[in-house]
Scaffold this motif. Structure first.
Motif: not given
Length: 495
Positions: A201-202, A287-295, A448-455
């Motif tokens: 899902g992420q 799935g487990t799709a998170r929208k935020w970095l730390l949830s 890399w961090w800015s262009g990387g996926t949230l996953a």
């Protein structure tokens, strides 16, 4: 059932075509209506089978079955068609409408057939059509075998990541699939993220939020991501044919696949690793799709319970100048499930991101991101698998020459299959990527961090640190990184 031709025929029109085309059925109906008008016949009904083959059995839901039922109810006595092939290409169907089962008069316009006078020509033409179908079937089967031996896929819409090459554009090798660079990057990201541990899902959410949609222009879902991960086409493998309408990607034996003539998007080992994680596991289409970095990753500093994402809302007070209050706005927040705090999440995400970027930009960061060696030599595993394939071929030759019984061969083949399965599982474990490994070769961590996926960002946080969020007290606000540092504790897992 009517067994005699009425003085005034009561005809129905039957129109059929194998492929759904806009004009085909309409032209047949127009020609049959004109013929009925010429003969002065009143049409009793019309039956249409669109996108229906006449060389295969027509089921109870077709217009053909409904027409036979109408005749049995004495609603008509004559069928009018444009050509014999519209009725059928099988003599079995002719026996359904002619004696002794039924005595339906058949009028064929273009071939000047009327069974009121003689049905010999009708049966002859159907027998010729039936023979033609068998010859075409044998020719198609031979072509399919030759095509598969050369590693060419069947005609049709290729999967995401490839484009179909028309015959006029093919080179001397006849390759049918050409890699679509943009779509292929979607496929590589799916495999890369999944093998790093990201939920289906992420992965789907990250692709969709980045504007990278499916070929149909739809958002990705867990099920579409799962189909990509199971498809051997992406490793340039042509799967054995399966019965029509019974395709099951999990039932494909990779060892029985034919090497494809097209280019691979992912390595075979990565396909094996992905399939080993999915096959035998019940699909989770939510799935487990998170929208935020730390949830779900950060914890409350008071009770150590995982924090959850929430939607906060501002409650502005009236301005001193009497111009009213500012507009209420909603914001991303983190909350403790025990109620110890609810805080603005954006500033916390920014702080944790800056901490990750700073730590991974240091000289000794390579020690954090170097994957741990597990002592598995993938090259040796590959060699062993090829050796087992050679043994399997030798057993087939021994049986053919009478040097081994079928029973002995079955035991040996079963043993080889078990060993190959174990090797595939070992390779799958070996190629599951460390989510931090790629950073060892990256110079600009911030980019890399800015262009990387949230996953990938979440995996990095999960592997590197434990984040504890503290309450700040009612009415207090944290608006900058310095203030955030005093209210967020980070404990490093890798040192």
């Amino acid at each position: 059932m009517s067994s005699a031709i009425s003085a005034v025929p009561r005809p129905v029109i039957y129109a059929r075509q194998s492929v759904d085309e806009e004009q085909g059925i309409g032209q047949q109906l127009d020609d049959c209506r004109a013929e009925c008008q010429r003969r002065g016949w009143q049409i009793a009904g019309e039956f249409q089978d669109n996108d229906t083959s006449a060389s295969k059995e027509r089921g109870p839901k077709t217009a053909w079955a409904a027409m036979l039922k109408a005749f049995d109810s004495d609603e008509f006595d004559t069928i009018i068609v444009t050509e014999t092939s519209r009725i059928t290409r099988s003599l079995v169907d002719v026996l359904d409408i002619r004696p002794p089962r039924r005595d339906i008069r058949v009028v064929v316009i273009r071939e000047a057939i009327d069974t009121e006078h003689d049905d010999f020509m009708l049966k002859q033409l159907v027998l010729l059509a039936e023979r033609e179908v068998k010859i075409k079937g044998a020719r198609a089967a031979r072509y399919a075998a030759t095509r598969r031996a050369a590693g060419h896929p069947t005609p049709g819409k290729p999967p995401h990541g490839y484009r179909w090459v028309p015959q006029i554009e093919r080179d001397s090798t006849g390759i049918r699939y050409r890699i679509d660079d943009a779509e292929a990057e979607d496929v590589r990201q799916i495999f890369r993220e999944f093998l790093s541990g990201a939920p289906l899902g992420q992965i789907a959410r990250d692709l969709s939020e980045a504007g990278r949609l499916t070929r149909r222009g739809s958002r990705w879902s867990s099920s579409t991501v799962r189909r990509v991960l199971l498809n051997p086409v992406y490793a340039a493998l042509l799967a054995p044919a399966q019965p029509s309408g019974e395709y099951d990607a999990t039932a494909i034996d990779l060892e029985a696949c034919t090497p494809g003539s097209w280019g691979a998007i992912v390595e075979r080992d990565h396909l094996v690793a992905a399939r080993s994680r999915l096959i035998g596991t019940k699909p989770n289409h939510n799935g487990t799709a998170r929208k935020w970095l730390l949830s779900g990753l950060a914890v409350c500093a008071v009770c150590s319970a995982p924090v959850r994402s929430a939607r906060g809302e501002t409650h502005p007070t009236a301005r001193a100048d009497g111009s009213g209050a500012a507009q209420t706005r909603r914001y991303h927040a983190y909350r403790c499930v025990q109620g110890h705090f609810m805080r603005n999440g954006d500033i916390i995400d920014d702080f944790v991101s800056e901490v990750c970027i700073a730590r991974l930009s240091e000289v000794d960061a390579v020690q954090l991101v170097t994957p741990r060696a597990d002592g598995v030599d993938v090259g040796v595993l590959h060699a062993n698998r090829e050796g087992l394939k050679t043994r399997r071929q030798s057993i087939a030759r021994f049986v053919a020459r009478g040097l081994m019984t079928d029973l002995e061969a079955d035991d040996s083949l079963r043993e080889i299959a078990d060993e190959m399965r174990s090797i595939s599982e070992a390779i799958a474990r070996a190629v599951r990527e460390d989510p931090l490994a790629e950073l060892a070769e990256i110079d600009d961590v911030r980019a890399w961090w800015s262009g990387g996926t949230l996953a990938r960002q979440r995996l990095l946080v999960e592997h590197l640190m434990t984040v504890k969020i503290h309450p700040v007290g009612h009415g207090k606000r944290v608006t900058n990184l310095d203030a955030a540092e005093k209210t967020v504790t980070i404990r490093w897992k890798r040192d």
